[in-house]
Write a protein that holds these residues in place. Structure first.
Motif, PDB file in Angstrom:
ATOM      1  N   ARG A 220       0.866  -1.168   0.000  1.00 42.76           N
ATOM      2  CA  ARG A 220       0.000   0.000   0.000  1.00 42.76           C
ATOM      3  C   ARG A 220       0.909   1.226   0.000  1.00 42.76           C
ATOM      4  NH1 ARG A 220      -2.866  -3.842  -0.071  1.00 42.76           N
ATOM      5  NH2 ARG A 220      -4.847  -4.219   0.993  1.00 42.76           N
ATOM      6  N   LEU A 221       0.390   2.362  -0.431  1.00 42.46           N
ATOM      7  CA  LEU A 221       1.151   3.607  -0.392  1.00 42.46           C
ATOM      8  C   LEU A 221       0.685   4.490   0.752  1.00 42.46           C
ATOM      9  CD1 LEU A 221       1.458   4.695  -4.144  1.00 42.46           C
ATOM     10  CD2 LEU A 221       3.231   3.704  -2.685  1.00 42.46           C
ATOM     11  N   VAL A 222       1.635   5.067   1.471  1.00 43.99           N
ATOM     12  CA  VAL A 222       1.320   6.064   2.507  1.00 43.99           C
ATOM     13  C   VAL A 222       2.127   7.322   2.219  1.00 43.99           C
ATOM     14  CG1 VAL A 222       0.753   4.401   4.316  1.00 43.99           C
ATOM     15  CG2 VAL A 222       3.125   5.140   4.047  1.00 43.99           C
ATOM     16  N   ARG A 223       1.573   8.463   2.603  1.00 43.13           N
ATOM     17  CA  ARG A 223       2.285   9.727   2.419  1.00 43.13           C
ATOM     18  C   ARG A 223       3.391   9.862   3.469  1.00 43.13           C
ATOM     19  NH1 ARG A 223      -2.563  13.922   2.554  1.00 43.13           N
ATOM     20  NH2 ARG A 223      -3.174  12.463   4.209  1.00 43.13           N
ATOM     21  N   LYS A 224       4.505  10.454   3.050  1.00 46.96           N
ATOM     22  CA  LYS A 224       5.632  10.681   3.953  1.00 46.96           C
ATOM     23  C   LYS A 224       5.499  12.041   4.624  1.00 46.96           C
ATOM     24  CE  LYS A 224       9.656   9.838   2.077  1.00 46.96           C
ATOM     25  NZ  LYS A 224      10.714   9.887   1.028  1.00 46.96           N
ATOM     26  N   ILE A 225       5.854  12.101   5.902  1.00 41.79           N
ATOM     27  CA  ILE A 225       5.853  13.381   6.615  1.00 41.79           C
ATOM     28  C   ILE A 225       6.910  14.296   5.999  1.00 41.79           C
ATOM     29  CG2 ILE A 225       6.190  14.506   8.840  1.00 41.79           C
ATOM     30  CD1 ILE A 225       5.418  11.872  10.183  1.00 41.79           C
ATOM     31  N   CYS A 226       6.535  15.534   5.790  1.00 41.55           N
ATOM     32  CA  CYS A 226       7.466  16.527   5.240  1.00 41.55           C
ATOM     33  C   CYS A 226       8.666  16.699   6.176  1.00 41.55           C
ATOM     34  CB  CYS A 226       6.744  17.864   5.061  1.00 41.55           C
ATOM     35  SG  CYS A 226       7.817  19.230   4.555  1.00 41.55           S
ATOM     36  N   ASP A 227       9.878  16.565   5.624  1.00 44.01           N
ATOM     37  CA  ASP A 227      11.091  16.682   6.445  1.00 44.01           C
ATOM     38  C   ASP A 227      11.314  18.096   6.975  1.00 44.01           C
ATOM     39  OD1 ASP A 227      11.820  13.999   6.252  1.00 44.01           O
ATOM     40  OD2 ASP A 227      12.857  14.309   4.339  1.00 44.01           O
ATOM     41  N   VAL A 228      10.782  19.093   6.279  1.00 45.36           N
ATOM     42  CA  VAL A 228      11.019  20.482   6.670  1.00 45.36           C
ATOM     43  C   VAL A 228      10.207  20.875   7.902  1.00 45.36           C
ATOM     44  CG1 VAL A 228      10.827  22.888   5.919  1.00 45.36           C
ATOM     45  CG2 VAL A 228      11.634  21.147   4.310  1.00 45.36           C
ATOM     46  N   CYS A 229       8.949  20.401   7.958  1.00 54.33           N
ATOM     47  CA  CYS A 229       8.080  20.841   9.063  1.00 54.33           C
ATOM     48  C   CYS A 229       7.724  19.702  10.023  1.00 54.33           C
ATOM     49  CB  CYS A 229       6.798  21.487   8.518  1.00 54.33           C
ATOM     50  SG  CYS A 229       5.764  20.401   7.508  1.00 54.33           S
ATOM     51  N   ASP A 255       6.579   6.554  23.447  1.00 57.15           N
ATOM     52  CA  ASP A 255       6.692   7.877  24.073  1.00 57.15           C
ATOM     53  C   ASP A 255       6.715   9.014  23.059  1.00 57.15           C
ATOM     54  OD1 ASP A 255       6.882   6.743  26.631  1.00 57.15           O
ATOM     55  OD2 ASP A 255       9.035   6.409  26.378  1.00 57.15           O
ATOM     56  N   ILE A 256       6.989   8.681  21.784  1.00 54.71           N
ATOM     57  CA  ILE A 256       7.167   9.751  20.804  1.00 54.71           C
ATOM     58  C   ILE A 256       6.627   9.322  19.435  1.00 54.71           C
ATOM     59  CG2 ILE A 256       9.521   8.984  20.273  1.00 54.71           C
ATOM     60  CD1 ILE A 256      10.248  11.925  19.816  1.00 54.71           C
ATOM     61  N   LEU A 257       5.852  10.204  18.807  1.00 56.44           N
ATOM     62  CA  LEU A 257       5.397  10.024  17.435  1.00 56.44           C
ATOM     63  C   LEU A 257       5.665  11.317  16.670  1.00 56.44           C
ATOM     64  CD1 LEU A 257       1.999   8.099  17.846  1.00 56.44           C
ATOM     65  CD2 LEU A 257       4.209   7.176  17.131  1.00 56.44           C
ATOM     66  N   TYR A 258       5.344  11.316  15.371  1.00 59.74           N
ATOM     67  CA  TYR A 258       5.695  12.461  14.532  1.00 59.74           C
ATOM     68  C   TYR A 258       4.525  12.900  13.652  1.00 59.74           C
ATOM     69  CZ  TYR A 258      10.366  10.895  15.884  1.00 59.74           C
ATOM     70  OH  TYR A 258      11.472  10.516  16.611  1.00 59.74           O
ATOM     71  N   LYS A 259       4.517  14.191  13.348  1.00 58.54           N
ATOM     72  CA  LYS A 259       3.543  14.780  12.427  1.00 58.54           C
ATOM     73  C   LYS A 259       4.236  15.862  11.611  1.00 58.54           C
ATOM     74  CE  LYS A 259      -0.803  14.330  15.075  1.00 58.54           C
ATOM     75  NZ  LYS A 259      -1.892  15.113  15.733  1.00 58.54           N
ATOM     76  N   GLY A 260       3.519  16.384  10.623  1.00 50.27           N
ATOM     77  CA  GLY A 260       4.006  17.540   9.873  1.00 50.27           C
ATOM     78  C   GLY A 260       3.104  18.732  10.155  1.00 50.27           C
ATOM     79  N   LYS A 261       3.702  19.896  10.425  1.00 50.68           N
ATOM     80  CA  LYS A 261       2.907  21.099  10.730  1.00 50.68           C
ATOM     81  C   LYS A 261       2.248  21.671   9.482  1.00 50.68           C
ATOM     82  CE  LYS A 261       5.614  22.732  14.700  1.00 50.68           C
ATOM     83  NZ  LYS A 261       6.476  23.824  15.229  1.00 50.68           N
ATOM     84  N   GLY A 262       2.931  21.522   8.346  1.00 48.35           N
ATOM     85  CA  GLY A 262       2.497  22.164   7.115  1.00 48.35           C
ATOM     86  C   GLY A 262       3.360  23.387   6.854  1.00 48.35           C
ATOM     87  N   CYS A 263       3.915  23.492   5.653  1.00 44.65           N
ATOM     88  CA  CYS A 263       4.798  24.607   5.309  1.00 44.65           C
ATOM     89  C   CYS A 263       4.772  24.812   3.800  1.00 44.65           C
ATOM     90  CB  CYS A 263       6.222  24.329   5.804  1.00 44.65           C
ATOM     91  SG  CYS A 263       7.003  22.898   5.010  1.00 44.65           S
ATOM     92  N   ASN A 267       3.181  22.500   0.602  1.00 44.20           N
ATOM     93  CA  ASN A 267       1.888  23.151   0.331  1.00 44.20           C
ATOM     94  C   ASN A 267       0.953  23.090   1.540  1.00 44.20           C
ATOM     95  OD1 ASN A 267       2.446  23.930  -2.361  1.00 44.20           O
ATOM     96  ND2 ASN A 267       1.994  21.857  -3.083  1.00 44.20           N
ATOM     97  N   ASN A 268       1.552  23.191   2.729  1.00 42.92           N
ATOM     98  CA  ASN A 268       0.798  23.209   3.993  1.00 42.92           C
ATOM     99  C   ASN A 268       0.007  21.924   4.251  1.00 42.92           C
ATOM    100  OD1 ASN A 268       1.518  25.882   4.909  1.00 42.92           O
ATOM    101  ND2 ASN A 268       0.254  26.653   3.222  1.00 42.92           N
ATOM    102  N   LEU A 269       0.473  20.823   3.659  1.00 49.05           N
ATOM    103  CA  LEU A 269      -0.194  19.540   3.870  1.00 49.05           C
ATOM    104  C   LEU A 269       0.401  18.763   5.043  1.00 49.05           C
ATOM    105  CD1 LEU A 269      -0.537  18.343   0.158  1.00 49.05           C
ATOM    106  CD2 LEU A 269      -2.349  19.243   1.627  1.00 49.05           C
ATOM    107  N   GLY A 270       1.683  19.011   5.321  1.00 45.86           N
ATOM    108  CA  GLY A 270       2.366  18.224   6.340  1.00 45.86           C
ATOM    109  C   GLY A 270       2.967  16.950   5.779  1.00 45.86           C
ATOM    110  N   TYR A 271       2.700  16.682   4.490  1.00 43.37           N
ATOM    111  CA  TYR A 271       3.221  15.477   3.821  1.00 43.37           C
ATOM    112  C   TYR A 271       3.921  15.876   2.526  1.00 43.37           C
ATOM    113  CZ  TYR A 271      -0.023  12.918   6.881  1.00 43.37           C
ATOM    114  OH  TYR A 271      -0.702  12.413   7.957  1.00 43.37           O
ATOM    115  N   LYS A 272       4.969  15.134   2.192  1.00 43.85           N
ATOM    116  CA  LYS A 272       5.697  15.385   0.944  1.00 43.85           C
ATOM    117  C   LYS A 272       6.223  14.051   0.415  1.00 43.85           C
ATOM    118  CE  LYS A 272       8.175  18.261  -1.854  1.00 43.85           C
ATOM    119  NZ  LYS A 272       7.665  19.384  -2.661  1.00 43.85           N
TER     120      LYS A 272
END
Length: 351
Positions: A220-229, A255-263, A267-272
């Motif tokens: 399956r394909l999943v979107r990658k979290i943007c490395d910048v945000c 204890d720790i997970l990750y997200k993208g803020k959007g930048c 395109n402010n999606l949080g994924y790239k």
């Protein structure tokens, strides 16, 4: 909408005055020196014509197995299996799950001047140097099955069949793998272990399937979290349980997970970009034996998991913990099983 629709039809060499039949076309572009194919699909609906654009780019030829999302162990298994002189490697997953990209990466891996590789595709999505590529054509009655029969007389070492759609194609594919060809193809099923019961339902002889099938890859394909945000956060198990029921069982010690803020970069999606999650079953001697007994998918998976196979869920959780993708994105693509189900169970050791 009408102006955009007509412009797309003209560029894709479609009939601009046809509004009641599905149409397919291709637009060839050059973006920053890179050739890009836009595959256009237009379908009439109750509210007007619907357009879907699929972007195909030459950049996939730079993909290695690790770029696709395979870990080292899985990569080595696929490479080792693809060097066998005969047998069958099947990829499974829904439309748009990246099967074609993985198939082309596999062909790129084995392609050399000493091997004759022939493909039968619908359509030919990327041109590969040194490979004979045949496009399915319903107008001339060139189907996957008929094309595969013809290819068997073309002295090919490796055959790629775009998709096994019916019992006839499945039967010829198995026969070709049995008669000294290495065959790559795709198949529609929910996961890797379901492929075997479905092929048996197509009346493939169990002993022939056991003798030819070497590897099944589900993806399956999943979107990658943007490395910048990208940012880290401490997960709240109660919120996970409420928003994504079932996942709390696998993340309770996290204890720790990750997200993208959007930048601007994403395109402010949080994924790239995107990456695949995989489930791979190697057909061992034990699985060969159980194929002869008309097994269920759970029977297959119980053996495969004991032999080290990783489920889609396990691989996805691993990529969530590594910060490659987000929990929200994984939950969109795959769901945990009920506690009593056996197929996609996961242990904390997978993290």
């Amino acid at each position: 909408h009408l102006n955009i629709l007509n412009a797309v039809k003209v560029q894709a060499n479609m009939k601009a005055d046809e509004h009641f039949k599905p149409q397919d076309g291709v637009v060839l572009l050059n973006m920053e020196g890179e050739p890009v194919d836009l595959r256009i699909s237009i379908v009439p609906t109750h509210d007007g014509e619907n357009i879907v654009v699929r972007i195909l780019s030459e950049y996939i030829f730079d993909f290695s197995f690790s770029n696709l999302g395979l870990d080292k162990k899985a990569e080595e298994l696929i490479i080792r299996t693809s060097k066998k002189p005969f047998g069958m490697i099947l990829l499974t997953g829904p439309t748009g799950s990246g099967k074609t990209t993985t198939l082309y990466s596999l062909v790129r891996q084995v392609n050399n001047k000493d091997l004759k590789i022939t493909t039968i595709e619908d359509p030919v999505e990327y041109k590969i140097a040194g490979v004979t590529q045949i496009q399915v054509n319903e107008v001339t009655n060139l189907t996957f099955a008929k094309g595969l029969r013809a290819v068997l007389r073309q002295d090919s070492d490796i055959i790629l069949v775009g998709e096994i759609r019916d019992a006839e194609t499945a039967e010829i594919a198995v026969s070709s793998a049995l008669t000294g060809h290495l065959l790559f193809s795709t198949f529609h099923s929910n996961d890797a272990s379901t492929v075997i019961p479905r092929l048996l339902d197509m009346k493939i002889e169990p002993f022939l399937l056991a003798s030819t099938l070497e590897l099944i890859i589900a993806q399956r394909l999943v979107r990658k979290i943007c490395d910048v945000c990208k940012y880290s956060y401490t997960p709240n198990i109660s919120e996970i349980k409420e928003n994504h029921p079932g996942f709390e069982r696998y993340l309770k010690d996290t204890d720790i997970l990750y997200k993208g803020k959007g930048c601007e970069n994403c395109n402010n999606l949080g994924y790239k970009g995107r990456i695949a999650i995989f489930e791979i079953i190697h057909i061992s001697k034990e699985i060969e034996k159980i194929i002869l007994k008309n097994p269920t998918s759970n029977d297959i998976w119980n053996i495969a998991s004991k032999q080290g196979s990783t489920s889609l869920l396990q691989d996805g959780i691993k990529k969530v913990l590594q910060g490659i993708t987000a929990l929200d994105e994984l939950a969109r693509v795959v769901q945990p099983p009920e506690p009593e189900e056996g197929h996609t169970s996961i242990s904390q050791s997978s993290s």
